[in-house]
Scaffold this motif. Structure first.
Motif, short mmCIF file in Angstrom:
data_model
loop_
_atom_site.label_atom_id
_atom_site.label_comp_id
_atom_site.label_asym_id
_atom_site.label_seq_id
_atom_site.Cartn_x
_atom_site.Cartn_y
_atom_site.Cartn_z
N GLY A 1 -11.67 -3.65 6.99
CA GLY A 1 -12.44 -2.86 6.70
C GLY A 1 -11.54 -1.70 6.98
N PHE A 2 -11.60 -1.53 8.29
CA PHE A 2 -11.02 -0.80 8.54
C PHE A 2 -9.70 -0.01 8.66
CE2 PHE A 2 -9.85 2.65 12.47
CZ PHE A 2 -10.82 3.04 12.54
N LEU A 3 -9.00 -0.79 8.82
CA LEU A 3 -7.85 -1.10 8.22
C LEU A 3 -7.24 -0.49 5.93
CD1 LEU A 3 -5.15 -1.03 9.50
CD2 LEU A 3 -4.21 -3.47 9.15
N GLY A 4 -8.18 -1.15 5.63
CA GLY A 4 -7.93 -1.16 4.45
C GLY A 4 -8.42 0.41 4.31
N ARG A 5 -9.31 1.02 4.89
CA ARG A 5 -9.97 2.52 5.00
C ARG A 5 -8.81 3.85 4.82
NH1 ARG A 5 -14.44 4.19 4.74
NH2 ARG A 5 -14.53 5.09 6.06
N VAL A 6 -8.41 3.12 5.93
CA VAL A 6 -7.25 3.92 7.10
C VAL A 6 -5.96 4.14 5.52
CG1 VAL A 6 -5.20 4.47 8.57
CG2 VAL A 6 -8.16 3.47 8.46
N THR A 7 -5.29 2.52 4.81
CA THR A 7 -4.40 2.61 4.54
C THR A 7 -4.74 3.51 3.50
OG1 THR A 7 -4.52 0.76 5.15
CG2 THR A 7 -3.32 0.65 3.09
N ARG A 8 -5.81 3.39 2.86
CA ARG A 8 -6.10 3.96 1.42
C ARG A 8 -5.69 5.15 1.67
NH1 ARG A 8 -10.38 6.51 -0.71
NH2 ARG A 8 -11.18 6.44 -2.64
N ALA A 9 -6.68 5.84 2.64
CA ALA A 9 -6.54 7.73 2.84
C ALA A 9 -5.49 7.97 3.12
CB ALA A 9 -7.72 8.45 4.26
N ALA A 10 -4.31 7.50 3.34
CA ALA A 10 -3.11 7.72 3.69
C ALA A 10 -2.17 7.59 2.64
CB ALA A 10 -2.39 6.85 4.82
N MET A 11 -2.58 6.32 2.00
CA MET A 11 -2.11 6.33 0.09
C MET A 11 -2.30 7.76 -0.67
SD MET A 11 0.15 3.55 0.03
CE MET A 11 0.60 3.52 -1.31
N LEU A 12 -3.06 8.04 -0.17
CA LEU A 12 -4.19 8.81 -1.39
C LEU A 12 -3.26 9.77 -0.78
CD1 LEU A 12 -7.20 8.55 -1.79
CD2 LEU A 12 -5.85 8.48 -3.65
N GLU A 13 -2.57 10.51 0.39
CA GLU A 13 -2.41 11.40 1.18
C GLU A 13 -0.77 11.51 0.88
OE1 GLU A 13 -2.96 14.84 3.76
OE2 GLU A 13 -4.27 13.29 3.54
N VAL A 14 -0.26 11.25 0.91
CA VAL A 14 1.39 10.63 0.55
C VAL A 14 1.33 10.60 -1.05
CG1 VAL A 14 2.06 9.50 2.65
CG2 VAL A 14 1.15 8.19 0.71
N LEU A 15 1.03 9.95 -1.52
CA LEU A 15 0.92 10.11 -3.16
C LEU A 15 0.98 11.40 -4.59
CD1 LEU A 15 -1.15 6.37 -4.41
CD2 LEU A 15 1.42 7.00 -3.99
N ASP A 16 -0.13 12.15 -3.51
CA ASP A 16 0.02 13.51 -3.71
C ASP A 16 1.81 14.67 -3.30
OD1 ASP A 16 -2.10 13.39 -4.99
OD2 ASP A 16 -2.93 14.22 -3.51
N ALA A 17 2.18 13.93 -2.13
CA ALA A 17 3.14 14.79 -1.63
C ALA A 17 4.66 14.78 -2.75
CB ALA A 17 4.20 13.62 -0.98
N GLU A 18 5.10 16.03 -2.19
CA GLU A 18 5.85 16.71 -3.30
C GLU A 18 7.25 14.90 -3.45
OE1 GLU A 18 7.00 20.08 -1.86
OE2 GLU A 18 5.87 20.62 -3.41
N TYR A 19 7.91 14.63 -2.80
CA TYR A 19 8.70 13.30 -2.53
C TYR A 19 8.98 12.32 -2.72
CZ TYR A 19 6.15 11.61 1.70
OH TYR A 19 5.35 10.67 2.49
N VAL A 20 7.19 12.25 -3.60
CA VAL A 20 6.91 11.31 -4.30
C VAL A 20 7.12 11.44 -5.99
CG1 VAL A 20 5.14 10.13 -4.98
CG2 VAL A 20 4.89 9.84 -2.28
N THR A 21 6.70 13.14 -6.28
CA THR A 21 6.91 13.11 -7.26
C THR A 21 8.29 13.61 -7.95
OG1 THR A 21 4.61 14.70 -6.95
CG2 THR A 21 6.23 15.18 -8.94
N THR A 22 8.90 13.85 -6.52
CA THR A 22 10.38 13.82 -7.12
C THR A 22 10.96 12.60 -7.30
OG1 THR A 22 10.72 15.37 -4.83
CG2 THR A 22 13.10 14.41 -5.68
N ALA A 23 10.85 11.58 -6.40
CA ALA A 23 10.78 10.08 -6.51
C ALA A 23 10.66 9.65 -8.25
CB ALA A 23 10.31 9.44 -5.86
#
Lengths: 303, 339
Positions: free
Chosen positions: B220-242
């Protein structure tokens, strides 16, 4: 929003701001339910439990000679009976006050001690601050469950040792939050200005640190209470809780373990479910508060 | 690499005061604890005072407290943790022989947590604020509201007693105990080395329930951290660029987003190791698992001072080392970090 008296009461309680906060609301309902049951079924002296007749339905401490021994859940005993011919449902109801008292008091104690020490450490600075930070880091990095068990073993079983041990484990959390905020605020010009104007430094700092840490502490403390309930249950399970025959979920589970091989599942299942639900309730409250406080998510919703 | 070496040395130096604090607290606390280790060792009752005094003298317990403390530290520097009053063997030996059991349990607990936590966290982030996300989040929060000891007992009731699929407790069935030659102490690895498939199957069957019970909360703990971290990077410009480069979504998610999200996930792995050791105390107790954490509880019941001091210091050092390794792992995942 409702009108009239109900609406006024709801607004005064701030319920309107909870619109859409399903997690927070669910958590609050669970916690409120457990608190109400715990208060109604609390000990009232002389080994008697409960303030209303018939709630809990049977005596949680003394067995009944006409009850079956170790019988499975049925319509007359919803959660079955144990080896001493006691009603498990009554024991689960009466067992709620102890974990709530332990969890609430230990986190309140940890919060007060941690904030005061963190505030002093951050304000004084220098080698006392370094020493305190190092000590707090040492406590923080050590497995908290092991620390709590060791401390209770040293102090002896009981309510007060449990509270002391569990609060000790959480002190570094609040120390860190407060100290970081003190260090941040200390740099501001208005603190310098206030000090130059003759206001006492510590007072100014306290006035600006306290409000900023409240939010962070709200969410963290609900998660910690959820965790403290599990720790308290684990201590009781290992035999460091309240002395028998006091109703206690953790101790009842340990007792049920003896009958596990015989397949008497209800002795373990129901006290455990009570622990899970209560801990989940506080976890949901913590999650809901974090959602409310996290500006990033709020911005997303507006967009 | 000069910077890296200096960093490692600095970190190692920092663990010295930490362990010192832990040891001093443990040493003092144990001597304040009610109960007498000598009396416990002699079986409690009917011991003549003369014999008791003689035993206390042999163990150095009649010396002043500060002398005992200095003696203990002196032994520690030479790697001597004293003798367990319960088993009679050197504490260091006891710990080393039990470490593989705990590590094996913790390792598979973590593998389970990662196997289920990281993918569910990723799905939740990709489906943010939709039903799948809500369901997974509730699953994650629910998983760390579970008392580890209770999960273990429920597993035993369901899978061992009622269904009879898996053994109730222990590490290996009794009938293999004599034929099984330990090589590393990691039973799974040993069975593989010996190519004994029958024992391998038995080891796996014993390992499943405790490892899952231990790993569930971490999931559960790992899942929450993964979710938060993924949300963060999915907003990042390099993801949009990719994405705008026309890369396939799978490539964007796995090699652009996940790779960056792994940094906080690894941090959590380090932090959670301490929690895992705490959970192991309960798992090992419930499943009669012959590891370091269960040893701690047994020593507590027997007032085995030397074993307790040694185990607490040992766990403290071990957790500190794991944290150091995790910190070093960063520089592999995130090339921007240089020590």
């Amino acid at each position: 929003m409702k009108r009239g008296l109900t609406g006024t009461v709801l607004r005064a309680l701030g319920v309107g701001t909870l619109r859409g906060q399903t997690l927070l609301k669910t958590g609050l309902v669970i916690v409120a339910l457990f608190v109400i049951v715990a208060v109604l079924c609390a000990p009232r002296g002389g080994d008697r439990y409960g303030w209303i007749a018939g709630f809990p339905p049977y005596d949680p401490i003394r067995g009944y000679s006409n009850f079956p021994r170790l019988s499975a859940p049925s319509s007359s005993h919803w959660m079955g009976t144990d080896h001493l011919q006691r009603d498990v449902f009554s024991r689960v109801l009466a067992g709620g006050w102890a974990p709530l008292v332990v969890a609430f008091s230990s986190i309140a104690l940890a919060m007060s001690v941690g904030s005061v020490v963190g505030w002093i450490s951050g304000y004084v600075g220098g080698w006392p601050d370094r020493g305190l930070s190092l000590t707090m880091d040492a406590i923080y990095s050590f497995p908290s469950m092991i620390l709590a068990i060791a401390l209770v073993a040293v102090m002896g079983a009981g309510l007060v040792p449990m509270i002391a041990a569990i609060s000790f484990v959480y002190v570094p959390t609040y120390f860190r939050i407060t100290r970081a905020e003190v260090l941040r605020v200390r740099e501001y010009a208005f603190v310098e200005a206030a000090r130059a104007a003759g206001a006492s430094g510590p007072r100014v700092l306290l006035r600006h640190v306290a409000p900023n840490t409240v939010n962070a502490m709200m969410a963290v403390s609900s998660f910690n209470i959820a965790d403290a309930i599990l720790t308290a249950a684990a201590l009781a399970f290992l035999g460091y809780g309240l002395p028998p025959p006091t109703p206690d979920w953790g101790f009842d589970i340990q007792n049920g373990q003896r009958y596990l091989q015989s397949g008497y599942w209800w002795l373990i299942t129901f006290p455990g479910l009570a622990i899970v639900t209560l801990s989940l309730g506080f976890g949901l409250v913590g999650e809901g508060i974090s959602d409310l406080l996290n500006p990033k998510r709020r911005r997303k919703k507006l967009a | 690499m000069g910077g890296l070496t200096r960093y490692i040395v600095q970190r190692l130096m920092l663990t010295v005061p930490m362990v010192f604090i832990l040891l001093s607290v443990a040493f003092l606390a144990l001597r304040l604890m009610p109960g007498d280790p000598v009396l416990a060792m002699m079986g409690g009752r009917n011991v003549s005072p003369e014999l008791l005094a003689q035993k206390r003298h042999e163990m150095g317990l009649d010396k002043p407290l500060h002398v005992q403390y200095v003696d203990y530290l002196r032994g520690l520097v030479r790697g001597d943790l004293g003798r367990s009053t319960r088993t009679g063997k050197p504490v260091g030996e006891e710990l080393i022989s039990r470490l593989p059991a705990t590590l094996e349990l913790a390792l598979w607990g973590m593998v389970f947590a990662a196997l289920f936590g990281i993918p569910t966290g990723m799905i939740a982030a990709l489906r943010a604020d939709r039903p799948a996300d809500h369901a997974i989040r509730i699953l994650h929060i629910g998983s760390f509201a579970l008392p580890i000891f209770w999960v273990g007992l429920m597993f035993q009731v369901i899978f061992a007693v009622k269904l009879g699929w898996l053994p109730v407790a222990g590490r290996l069935a009794g009938r293999y105990a004599f034929s099984f030659q330990q090589v590393t102490g990691f039973y799974l690895l040993d069975a593989l080395i010996l190519k004994d498939w029958e024992i391998l199957g038995d080891v796996v069957r014993h390992l499943v329930l405790p490892a899952v019970a231990l790993g569930l909360a971490q999931m559960g703990f790992l899942g929450r951290v993964t979710r938060a971290a993924m949300l963060e990077v999915l907003d990042a410009e390099y993801v949009t660029t990719a994405r705008s480069k026309g890369l396939r979504e799978r490539v964007v998610i796995l090699s652009h987003a996940l790779r960056n999200a792994l940094i906080p996930i690894i941090t959590v792995f380090g932090l959670e190791f301490a929690v895992l050791m705490g959970g192991a105390v309960l798992t090992e107790t419930v499943f009669s698992w012959p590891g370091v954490a269960g040893f701690l509880i047994q020593s507590l019941y027997y007032r085995d001072w030397w074993a307790l001091q040694g185990t607490i210091a040992f766990i403290g050092v071990f957790v500190a080392m794991v944290n150091l390794v995790v910190d070093l792992l960063y520089s592999f995942v995130d090339p921007r970090i240089r020590y």
